[in-house]
Design an enzyme around this catalytic site. Structure first.
Site, PDB file in Angstrom:
ATOM      1  N   HIS A 100       0.922  -1.159   0.116  1.00 11.77           N
ATOM      2  CA  HIS A 100       0.276  -0.078  -0.045  1.00 11.77           C
ATOM      3  C   HIS A 100       0.743   0.981   0.194  1.00 11.77           C
ATOM      4  CE1 HIS A 100       1.041  -1.348   4.381  1.00 11.77           C
ATOM      5  NE2 HIS A 100       0.604  -0.372   4.810  1.00 11.77           N
ATOM      6  N   HIS A 102       1.063   5.345   0.800  1.00 10.54           N
ATOM      7  CA  HIS A 102       0.559   6.441   2.101  1.00 10.54           C
ATOM      8  C   HIS A 102      -0.378   7.861   1.187  1.00 10.54           C
ATOM      9  CE1 HIS A 102       0.453   4.279   5.629  1.00 10.54           C
ATOM     10  NE2 HIS A 102       1.431   3.349   5.278  1.00 10.54           N
TER      11      HIS A 102
HETATM   12  P1  AMP Z   1       1.948  -0.066   7.282  1.00 12.34           P
HETATM   13  O1  AMP Z   1       3.066   0.211   8.802  1.00 12.34           O
HETATM   14  O2  AMP Z   1       2.600   1.388   6.761  1.00 12.34           O
HETATM   15  O3  AMP Z   1       1.727  -1.721   7.211  1.00 12.34           O
HETATM   16  O4  AMP Z   1      -0.036   0.327   7.455  1.00 12.34           O
HETATM   17  C1  AMP Z   1      -0.381  -0.323   7.705  1.00 12.34           C
HETATM   18  C2  AMP Z   1      -1.711   1.252   7.987  1.00 12.34           C
HETATM   19  O5  AMP Z   1      -3.119   0.345   7.732  1.00 12.34           O
HETATM   20  C3  AMP Z   1      -1.417   2.238   9.468  1.00 12.34           C
HETATM   21  O6  AMP Z   1      -1.761   2.778   9.107  1.00 12.34           O
HETATM   22  C4  AMP Z   1      -2.843   1.681   9.353  1.00 12.34           C
HETATM   23  O7  AMP Z   1      -3.714   2.754  10.360  1.00 12.34           O
HETATM   24  C5  AMP Z   1      -4.390   1.243   8.609  1.00 12.34           C
HETATM   25  N1  AMP Z   1      -4.854   0.399   8.875  1.00 12.34           N
HETATM   26  C6  AMP Z   1      -4.651  -0.565   9.481  1.00 12.34           C
HETATM   27  N2  AMP Z   1      -6.435  -1.132   9.034  1.00 12.34           N
HETATM   28  C7  AMP Z   1      -7.263  -0.960   8.239  1.00 12.34           C
HETATM   29  C8  AMP Z   1      -8.522  -0.514   7.887  1.00 12.34           C
HETATM   30  N3  AMP Z   1      -9.284  -1.044   8.539  1.00 12.34           N
HETATM   31  N4  AMP Z   1      -8.982   0.277   7.235  1.00 12.34           N
HETATM   32  C9  AMP Z   1      -8.234   1.977   7.105  1.00 12.34           C
HETATM   33  N5  AMP Z   1      -7.098   1.792   7.244  1.00 12.34           N
HETATM   34  C10 AMP Z   1      -6.855   0.478   8.407  1.00 12.34           C
END
Ligand code: AMP
Ligand code: ZN
Length: 147
Positions: A100, A102
């Site tokens: 993903h 950001h």
């Molecule tokens: P990363 O540390 O790059 O894997 O970021 C994962 C991101 O996903 C974090 O910023 C979380 O806040 C976000 N996240 C986790 N669960 C969900 C969800 N159900 N819907 C939207 N964002 C999420």
């Protein structure tokens, strides 16, 4: 598609998200725990953990969506800048094992920091080491499928 993957479940509509965009290959929704208002995640619909494991088509689709959405995420949040980042692999801080990107809208005085703030123990690297590292990377590229 592993049913344990939260992002795959969002793609499948099994769990809700604040969806903002979707096309054949990609989806974008608000981060549930935003770093700033409008913090958006762009994902490939296919379950792939790291950027280098995406096919060229998946990669192009992902970054095309990032490219398309950035201006509108900024527009909607009255900003004109954003931090665009990827935690690529668990050691980098990736918590959700589904690739993903950001998009974090940024504004003057928002208390945020540039991406350089992510590393606290920066190495001191000699010119020789820089040369050797560049050579090693060039070698790896030449011997890899991109060479
Ligand atoms: P990363 O540390 O790059 O894997 O970021 C994962 C991101 O996903 C974090 O910023 C979380 O806040 C976000 N996240 C986790 N669960 C969900 C969800 N159900 N819907 C939207 N964002 C999420
Ligand atoms: Zn997944």
């Amino acid at each position: 598609m592993p049913s344990s993957c939260i992002f795959c479940r969002i793609v499948d509509g099994v769990i809700d998200a604040y969806k903002v965009y979707e096309d054949g290959e990609t989806m974008a929704f608000l981060d549930i725990s935003p770093l700033s208002k409008g913090h958006t995640l762009v994902i490939p619909k296919a379950h792939v953990q790291q950027i280098e494991s995406l096919s060229e088509e998946q990669l192009v689709a992902l970054f095309k969506t990032v490219w398309k959405l950035t201006r509108y995420v900024q527009q909607a949040t009255n900003t004109s800048a954003s931090l665009i980042g990827i935690n690529n692999g668990p050691e980098s801080g990736q918590e959700i094992p589904h690739a993903h990107v950001h998009i974090v809208p940024r504004a003057k005085g928002d208390g945020g920091a540039p991406i350089h703030a992510a590393m606290h123990n920066r190495p001191i690297v000699s010119k020789e080491e820089m040369q050797r590292t560049a050579q090693n990377i060039r070698f790896a590229i030449k011997n890899g499928h991109l060479g």
